[in-house]
Write an enzyme that holds these catalytic residues in place. Sequence first.
Site, PDB file in Angstrom:
ATOM      1  N   TYR A  61       0.833  -1.203   0.000  1.00  0.00           N
ATOM      2  CA  TYR A  61       0.000   0.000   0.000  1.00  0.00           C
ATOM      3  C   TYR A  61       0.864   1.248   0.000  1.00  0.00           C
ATOM      4  CZ  TYR A  61       0.906   1.074   4.924  1.00  0.00           C
ATOM      5  OH  TYR A  61       1.503   1.409   6.109  1.00  0.00           O
ATOM      6  N   LYS A 118       6.567  -1.747   2.175  1.00  0.00           N
ATOM      7  CA  LYS A 118       5.342  -1.162   2.737  1.00  0.00           C
ATOM      8  C   LYS A 118       4.185  -2.115   2.452  1.00  0.00           C
ATOM      9  CE  LYS A 118       3.207   3.404   3.289  1.00  0.00           C
ATOM     10  NZ  LYS A 118       3.620   3.635   4.680  1.00  0.00           N
ATOM     11  N   LEU A 161      11.395   1.818   7.343  1.00  0.00           N
ATOM     12  CA  LEU A 161      10.721   2.176   6.101  1.00  0.00           C
ATOM     13  C   LEU A 161      11.404   3.395   5.473  1.00  0.00           C
ATOM     14  CD1 LEU A 161       8.168   1.630   4.285  1.00  0.00           C
ATOM     15  CD2 LEU A 161       7.149   3.570   5.480  1.00  0.00           C
TER      16      LEU A 161
END
Length: 289
Positions: free
Chosen positions: A33, A147, A204
């Site tokens: 996503y 992600k 991330l």
Amino acid sequence: MGEVLFLNGEIMPLSEGKVSVEDRGFLFADGIYEVIRNYKGRPFTLEEHLERLERSAAGLMLELPYSREELKAICLDLLKRSGLEDSYFYIEVTRGAARRTHPFPEQARPTVVVFIRAMATPDPKIRREGVKVITLPDERWACCHLKTVSLLPNVLASEKARRAGAMEALLYSPERILYEGSSSNAYLIEDNTLHTHPLTNKVLPGITRQVVLEVAGQIGLQVMEEPRTVEDFKAADEVFITSCTREIYPVVQMDDAKIAGGKVGPWVQKLHAAFLERVAAECGLASAY
């Protein structure tokens, strides 16, 4: 039209969207996503987010059914149809619907969801007064640089923060190296230098993180990407977190420790001002808000 949804080639009101109960995103969290901000009807860092979506797809061996340019066109079409100003895109791609079995299905076509939703302007009180965070052991999987929608450990950490009256949970290793938040990147400032964990499989590669590191140098902050401990953060001159929807939130309390006496520091304020200037410049606006 308001909140609009693109679902596998069809456009509809967001409230009408439905996917199969056998979708692998539902059964296995087998999907990826992105969340992308729009300021006054203009997307910010859309290209960078779509590039990261491609990297996440490659990491999951998931073939995207649309090119980057096609996804960009879908987003811009939804933005135009919605008429929304301050808003965000949510993009999710799963491996699709198929009979439940662990190996990848041979015939399933990926499910592609893109929707646009209105969002409120961040509360200026948070910028002035800062937020509280807690620290927790990191219980996530080993590929946090992708992600994916497999977010249960993040959800649990976020709920623990909420129950503790905190905005966010910052996650650390067995050696107490602080990685990032449950839904944010984390930073400390000391001696006019910004420190944040380097990009590894435990962090991330945040798009807001990327922009913040760029504008930090422009306002005179040195940048060092290196591991730092929970104790380093608690002793820092300033601490803050970033994400697409939060932008930059100053942290004034971590667990029971006050950061620099519990006051928002000058560098974080300068960073946020520089960040908003960057938003306005990229989006062709006089101001972000």
